[in-house]
Design a protein around this motif. Structure first.
Motif, PDB file in Angstrom:
ATOM      1  N   UNK A  30       0.832  -1.204   0.000  1.00  0.00           N
ATOM      2  CA  UNK A  30       0.000   0.000   0.000  1.00  0.00           C
ATOM      3  C   UNK A  30       0.866   1.253   0.000  1.00  0.00           C
ATOM      4  N   UNK A  31       0.408   2.279  -0.695  1.00  0.00           N
ATOM      5  CA  UNK A  31       1.107   3.565  -0.663  1.00  0.00           C
ATOM      6  C   UNK A  31       1.079   4.087   0.764  1.00  0.00           C
ATOM      7  N   UNK A  32       2.248   4.211   1.369  1.00  0.00           N
ATOM      8  CA  UNK A  32       2.335   4.562   2.785  1.00  0.00           C
ATOM      9  C   UNK A  32       2.478   6.066   2.991  1.00  0.00           C
ATOM     10  N   UNK A  33       3.363   6.691   2.230  1.00  0.00           N
ATOM     11  CA  UNK A  33       3.551   8.135   2.364  1.00  0.00           C
ATOM     12  C   UNK A  33       4.259   8.687   1.134  1.00  0.00           C
ATOM     13  N   UNK A  34       4.149   9.996   0.977  1.00  0.00           N
ATOM     14  CA  UNK A  34       4.815  10.714  -0.105  1.00  0.00           C
ATOM     15  C   UNK A  34       5.814  11.680   0.510  1.00  0.00           C
ATOM     16  N   UNK A  35       7.042  11.624   0.043  1.00  0.00           N
ATOM     17  CA  UNK A  35       8.104  12.498   0.541  1.00  0.00           C
ATOM     18  C   UNK A  35       8.346  13.574  -0.507  1.00  0.00           C
ATOM     19  N   UNK A  36       8.110  14.812  -0.141  1.00  0.00           N
ATOM     20  CA  UNK A  36       8.197  15.907  -1.094  1.00  0.00           C
ATOM     21  C   UNK A  36       9.627  16.174  -1.540  1.00  0.00           C
ATOM     22  N   UNK A  37       9.744  16.633  -2.780  1.00  0.00           N
ATOM     23  CA  UNK A  37      11.051  16.978  -3.335  1.00  0.00           C
ATOM     24  C   UNK A  37      11.724  18.039  -2.461  1.00  0.00           C
ATOM     25  N   UNK A  38      13.017  17.850  -2.228  1.00  0.00           N
ATOM     26  CA  UNK A  38      13.760  18.785  -1.403  1.00  0.00           C
ATOM     27  C   UNK A  38      13.850  18.390   0.053  1.00  0.00           C
ATOM     28  N   UNK A  39      13.137  17.316   0.439  1.00  0.00           N
ATOM     29  CA  UNK A  39      13.230  16.831   1.818  1.00  0.00           C
ATOM     30  C   UNK A  39      14.660  16.379   2.104  1.00  0.00           C
ATOM     31  N   UNK A  40      15.180  16.786   3.233  1.00  0.00           N
ATOM     32  CA  UNK A  40      16.569  16.493   3.568  1.00  0.00           C
ATOM     33  C   UNK A  40      16.780  15.003   3.862  1.00  0.00           C
ATOM     34  N   UNK A  41      18.010  14.504   3.636  1.00  0.00           N
ATOM     35  CA  UNK A  41      18.290  13.080   3.852  1.00  0.00           C
ATOM     36  C   UNK A  41      17.911  12.569   5.235  1.00  0.00           C
ATOM     37  N   UNK A  42      18.123  13.379   6.257  1.00  0.00           N
ATOM     38  CA  UNK A  42      17.787  12.931   7.613  1.00  0.00           C
ATOM     39  C   UNK A  42      16.296  12.676   7.763  1.00  0.00           C
ATOM     40  N   UNK A  43      15.470  13.498   7.106  1.00  0.00           N
ATOM     41  CA  UNK A  43      14.024  13.314   7.169  1.00  0.00           C
ATOM     42  C   UNK A  43      13.591  12.126   6.314  1.00  0.00           C
ATOM     43  N   UNK A  44      14.262  11.927   5.182  1.00  0.00           N
ATOM     44  CA  UNK A  44      13.981  10.750   4.351  1.00  0.00           C
ATOM     45  C   UNK A  44      14.293   9.484   5.140  1.00  0.00           C
ATOM     46  N   UNK A  45      15.419   9.496   5.837  1.00  0.00           N
ATOM     47  CA  UNK A  45      15.811   8.349   6.661  1.00  0.00           C
ATOM     48  C   UNK A  45      14.742   8.052   7.710  1.00  0.00           C
ATOM     49  N   UNK A  46      14.259   9.084   8.377  1.00  0.00           N
ATOM     50  CA  UNK A  46      13.221   8.896   9.391  1.00  0.00           C
ATOM     51  C   UNK A  46      11.956   8.304   8.768  1.00  0.00           C
ATOM     52  N   UNK A  47      11.571   8.799   7.591  1.00  0.00           N
ATOM     53  CA  UNK A  47      10.368   8.296   6.922  1.00  0.00           C
ATOM     54  C   UNK A  47      10.517   6.829   6.533  1.00  0.00           C
ATOM     55  N   UNK A  48      11.693   6.452   6.049  1.00  0.00           N
ATOM     56  CA  UNK A  48      11.928   5.057   5.665  1.00  0.00           C
ATOM     57  C   UNK A  48      11.838   4.158   6.907  1.00  0.00           C
ATOM     58  N   UNK A  49      12.463   4.566   7.977  1.00  0.00           N
ATOM     59  CA  UNK A  49      12.430   3.751   9.196  1.00  0.00           C
ATOM     60  C   UNK A  49      11.030   3.662   9.782  1.00  0.00           C
ATOM     61  N   UNK A  50      10.260   4.734   9.657  1.00  0.00           N
ATOM     62  CA  UNK A  50       8.874   4.691  10.117  1.00  0.00           C
ATOM     63  C   UNK A  50       8.083   3.672   9.315  1.00  0.00           C
ATOM     64  N   UNK A  51       8.290   3.657   8.004  1.00  0.00           N
ATOM     65  CA  UNK A  51       7.597   2.683   7.155  1.00  0.00           C
ATOM     66  C   UNK A  51       8.051   1.254   7.462  1.00  0.00           C
ATOM     67  N   UNK A  52       9.337   1.077   7.752  1.00  0.00           N
ATOM     68  CA  UNK A  52       9.853  -0.257   8.090  1.00  0.00           C
ATOM     69  C   UNK A  52       9.226  -0.788   9.377  1.00  0.00           C
ATOM     70  N   UNK A  53       8.952   0.115  10.309  1.00  0.00           N
ATOM     71  CA  UNK A  53       8.426  -0.301  11.614  1.00  0.00           C
ATOM     72  C   UNK A  53       6.906  -0.290  11.688  1.00  0.00           C
ATOM     73  N   UNK A  54       6.246   0.117  10.584  1.00  0.00           N
ATOM     74  CA  UNK A  54       4.775   0.157  10.578  1.00  0.00           C
ATOM     75  C   UNK A  54       4.212  -1.260  10.516  1.00  0.00           C
ATOM     76  N   UNK A  55       3.062  -1.435  11.130  1.00  0.00           N
ATOM     77  CA  UNK A  55       2.411  -2.759  11.135  1.00  0.00           C
ATOM     78  C   UNK A  55       1.054  -2.668  10.464  1.00  0.00           C
TER      79      UNK A  55
END
Length: 204
Positions: free
Chosen positions: A179-204
């Motif tokens: 399922x489409x979990x989230x959209x990360x807008x262009x220009x989002x910094x790497x640290x925020x992208x990392x947080x978003x990826x880890x949030x998706x990895x830990x989602x149930x």
């Protein structure tokens, strides 16, 4: 000493006020709210697809259990794609080896006329070894982009490249269930992208 207003002026103002109160009536509103609210566009939902890579067909249904990171672009892109993929690469570098095994970054080329599968391989891997370049027919790409709310169009120009592709530049995270979990807008910094990826990895 304040001598007050002349009595004649006071009587004149009182008479004018009485006339206004007696004859004035509020006018009904001429603007009415619309009877029907404007339609709200349905949010994109993502969806499965099959596209081609140098390894063969990539069917997202076979990638269940992994978090997909999808980006639409093209290898001739002068600046937006390198910036977006550079930020993504910096975020991927911060993942642990175990986390990295659970994600699949997919670079979808919307320029199949120029982006061969071998060229997509080298382009994706230039930014990060885990980024897999894929593409398909124009009809397939148009349908898949619409699923995710992405947009692109070819723009003719008088240059050696003949045309450029204007395109949206967001990243799309797809959860382990597809399922489409989230959209990360262009220009989002790497640290925020990392947080978003880890949030998706830990989602149930």
């Amino acid at each position: 000493m304040n001598k007050g207003l002349p009595i004649g002026l006071v009587l004149l103002l009182a008479g004018a006020l009485t006339g206004v109160l007696f004859f004035w009536q509020p006018q009904p509103e001429t603007t009415k709210p619309p009877a029907v609210s404007p339609a709200i566009a349905e949010a994109p939902k993502g969806g499965d697809f099959v596209l081609n890579s140098y390894k063969g067909a990539v069917d997202t249904r076979t990638l269940r259990g992994q978090v997909l990171i999808i980006y639409f672009g093209y290898t001739w892109c002068p600046d937006v794609c390198p910036t977006s993929l550079g930020f993504l690469s910096a975020a991927l570098d911060e993942l642990t080896a175990d986390e990295l095994r659970q994600v699949r970054p997919l670079f979808i080329s919307v320029d199949p006329g120029r982006d061969t599968l071998e060229h997509l391989k080298s382009y994706g891997e230039y930014f990060h070894p885990s980024i897999l370049g894929i593409t398909g027919t124009p009809d397939q790409l148009s349908r898949i982009a619409a699923q995710f709310g992405a947009a692109y169009r070819l723009v003719k120009q008088a240059s050696a490249t003949d045309y450029v592709v204007d395109h949206s530049a967001d990243l799309y995270l797809v959860d382990r269930q597809g399922h489409l979990y989230s959209t990360i807008r262009h220009g989002t910094q790497p640290s925020e992208i990392l947080t978003a990826i880890r949030t998706a990895l830990n989602a149930h």
